[in-house]
Write an enzyme that holds these catalytic residues in place. Structure first.
Site, PDB file in Angstrom:
ATOM      1  N   ASP A  16      98.285 112.560  21.046  1.00  9.48           N
ATOM      2  CA  ASP A  16      99.517 113.253  21.442  1.00  9.48           C
ATOM      3  C   ASP A  16     100.094 112.589  22.686  1.00  9.48           C
ATOM      4  O   ASP A  16     101.310 112.413  22.818  1.00  9.48           O
ATOM      5  CB  ASP A  16      99.206 114.730  21.728  1.00  9.48           C
ATOM      6  CG  ASP A  16     100.419 115.631  21.656  1.00  9.48           C
ATOM      7  OD1 ASP A  16     101.536 115.132  21.845  1.00  9.48           O
ATOM      8  OD2 ASP A  16     100.255 116.836  21.427  1.00  9.48           O
ATOM      9  N   HIS A 207      96.986 124.992  22.071  1.00 10.15           N
ATOM     10  CA  HIS A 207      97.508 123.635  22.375  1.00 10.15           C
ATOM     11  C   HIS A 207      98.871 123.860  23.011  1.00 10.15           C
ATOM     12  O   HIS A 207      99.835 124.199  22.336  1.00 10.15           O
ATOM     13  CB  HIS A 207      97.602 122.870  21.044  1.00 10.15           C
ATOM     14  CG  HIS A 207      98.278 121.533  21.089  1.00 10.15           C
ATOM     15  ND1 HIS A 207      97.628 120.367  20.728  1.00 10.15           N
ATOM     16  CD2 HIS A 207      99.543 121.159  21.378  1.00 10.15           C
ATOM     17  CE1 HIS A 207      98.463 119.347  20.801  1.00 10.15           C
ATOM     18  NE2 HIS A 207      99.637 119.799  21.196  1.00 10.15           N
ATOM     19  N   CYS A 240     105.983 115.214  21.385  1.00 13.34           N
ATOM     20  CA  CYS A 240     106.144 114.894  19.972  1.00 13.34           C
ATOM     21  C   CYS A 240     107.490 114.204  19.798  1.00 13.34           C
ATOM     22  O   CYS A 240     108.504 114.678  20.306  1.00 13.34           O
ATOM     23  CB  CYS A 240     106.089 116.181  19.153  1.00 13.34           C
ATOM     24  SG  CYS A 240     106.453 115.931  17.418  1.00 13.34           S
ATOM     25  N   ASN A 249     101.418 117.519  27.327  1.00 16.80           N
ATOM     26  CA  ASN A 249     100.462 118.610  27.172  1.00 16.80           C
ATOM     27  C   ASN A 249     100.002 119.057  28.554  1.00 16.80           C
ATOM     28  O   ASN A 249     100.131 118.322  29.540  1.00 16.80           O
ATOM     29  CB  ASN A 249      99.224 118.108  26.429  1.00 16.80           C
ATOM     30  CG  ASN A 249      99.505 117.756  24.982  1.00 16.80           C
ATOM     31  OD1 ASN A 249      99.313 118.573  24.104  1.00 16.80           O
ATOM     32  ND2 ASN A 249      99.972 116.541  24.750  1.00 16.80           N
TER      33      ASN A 249
END
Ligand code: HMG
Ligand code: MG
Length: 302
Positions: A16, A207, A240, A249
């Site tokens: 990610d 998440h 993303c 994140n």
């Protein structure tokens, strides 16, 4: 209820964290990052994804990355597999776990994986079966569980529906994902509750992207519900490509610092983790983004 005494963290930084980078990141850097994460004590590392290289060019070196990792016993390496083509390519690289990834909004499902929510489940079903038959772990990520860049607010009922569909095809664990980091503690708890209608507490993970700075608050809110499995990305990397404007994140080092302060075990060496965060920030030519990482580097320099 009492808080969990131990949390399990999956570092999704190599996947990610790096999938959205515009500049090419050499496979050797990705491999070194994985090595540094396992040295820091991470037991779950999301290493790469087997998606279309036309859609996500940064992950085109997936097989090279998987082949270059010197695996450490006790560490699980996971990869994203959106369909059988991805699974077949991934299986050759011997992951311990695969991740199918659906969404809680039709709009995001279309933009991210080019199919409806129901179609995605039909694509995942043979992937999940093949992975379970091969003895691999399987996780099912549910993106945009509290908010969608295209559809806006996402009702918890959508998370519940996707959880039920994941359960129906045999996905053992779901990951409730705040893809664009718009969650607040109450909304995050509602999304978690929706997943917990179909999965028990041992099979739901969180998440959280940190776009609005609430990822740690949302982690704490989930922790208070007993959720003890979280994704995070070293250095707070991530985003993303199909969620424009969403930032990284929650930083693994921020989560570890909070857990340590609360007396919750992570099994992670915070200093080594900060070294890993500094390594990848230097490799990307950027200052370290995470609060805890910067604080520790400043303290070391003082
Ligand atoms: P599609 O175009 O619908 O697929 O893409 P298709 O089956 O029609 O195939 C079209 C072409 O793609 C064909 O090639 C296939 O061979 C190829 P062509 O004949 O045109 O040369 N293809 C593939 N190539 C490599 N690997 C594959 C694969 N599948 C088909 N697995 C697909 C469907 C899912 C592949 C596409 O939409 C895609 O790759 N999307 C990328 C999605 C992605 O990686 N998003 C970022 C990760 S998800 C995320 O970040 C969220 C998460 O962090 C949680 C959160 O925060 O929410 C997990
Ligand atoms: Mg994500």
């Amino acid at each position: 209820m009492s808080l969990p005494k131990v949390v399990h963290l999956t570092d999704v930084g190599p996947r990610d964290g790096l999938q959205n980078e515009k500049q090419p990141v050499p496979a050797a850097v990705k491999i070194e990052l994985v090595h540094r994460l396992q040295d820091a004590g991470l037991k779950e590392i999301e290493a790469t994804s087997f998606v279309s290289p036309k859609w996500v060019p940064q992950m085109a070196d997936n097989a090279e990355v998987m082949a270059g990792i010197q695996r450490r016993p006790g560490v699980r390496y996971s990869v994203l597999t959106p369909n059988m083509k991805g699974y077949e390519a991934a299986a050759l690289t011997r992951p311990d776990e695969i991740v199918v990834f659906g969404a809680a909004s039709e709009a995001f499902s279309q933009k991210n994986i080019n199919c409806s929510m129901a179609e995605s489940i039909a694509r995942f079903e043979p992937v999940v079966r093949a992975a379970l038959d091969a003895g691999l772990g399987v996780r099912g990520a549910i993106s945009v569980a509290v908010g969608c860049p295209y559809a806006g607010e996402v009702p918890a009922a959508n998370v519940e529906a996707m959880s039920r569909m994941m359960k129906d095809i045999g996905v053992p664990l779901v990951v409730v994902c705040d893809t664009i980091g718009v969650g607040t503690p109450n909304k995050t708890q509602a999304a978690m509750e929706a997943a917990l209608k179909h999965y028990d507490i041992d099979h739901v993970a969180g998440h959280f992207h940190d776009t609005y700075g609430l990822a740690l608050a949302n982690t704490l809110a989930s922790l208070e519900m007993g959720v003890y499995q979280y994704d995070a990305a070293v250095g707070g990397l991530g985003g993303c490509p199909y969620a424009k404007g969403a930032t990284g994140n929650v930083a693994t080092e921020d989560v570890v610092f909070m857990m340590q302060g609360m007396g919750i075990e992570t099994g992670i060496d915070l200093d080594k983790l900060v070294d890993a965060a500094q390594f990848i920030s230097d490799a990307l030519g950027r200052p370290l983004a995470s609060r805890v990482g910067r604080a520790i580097l400043n303290k070391r320099a003082a």
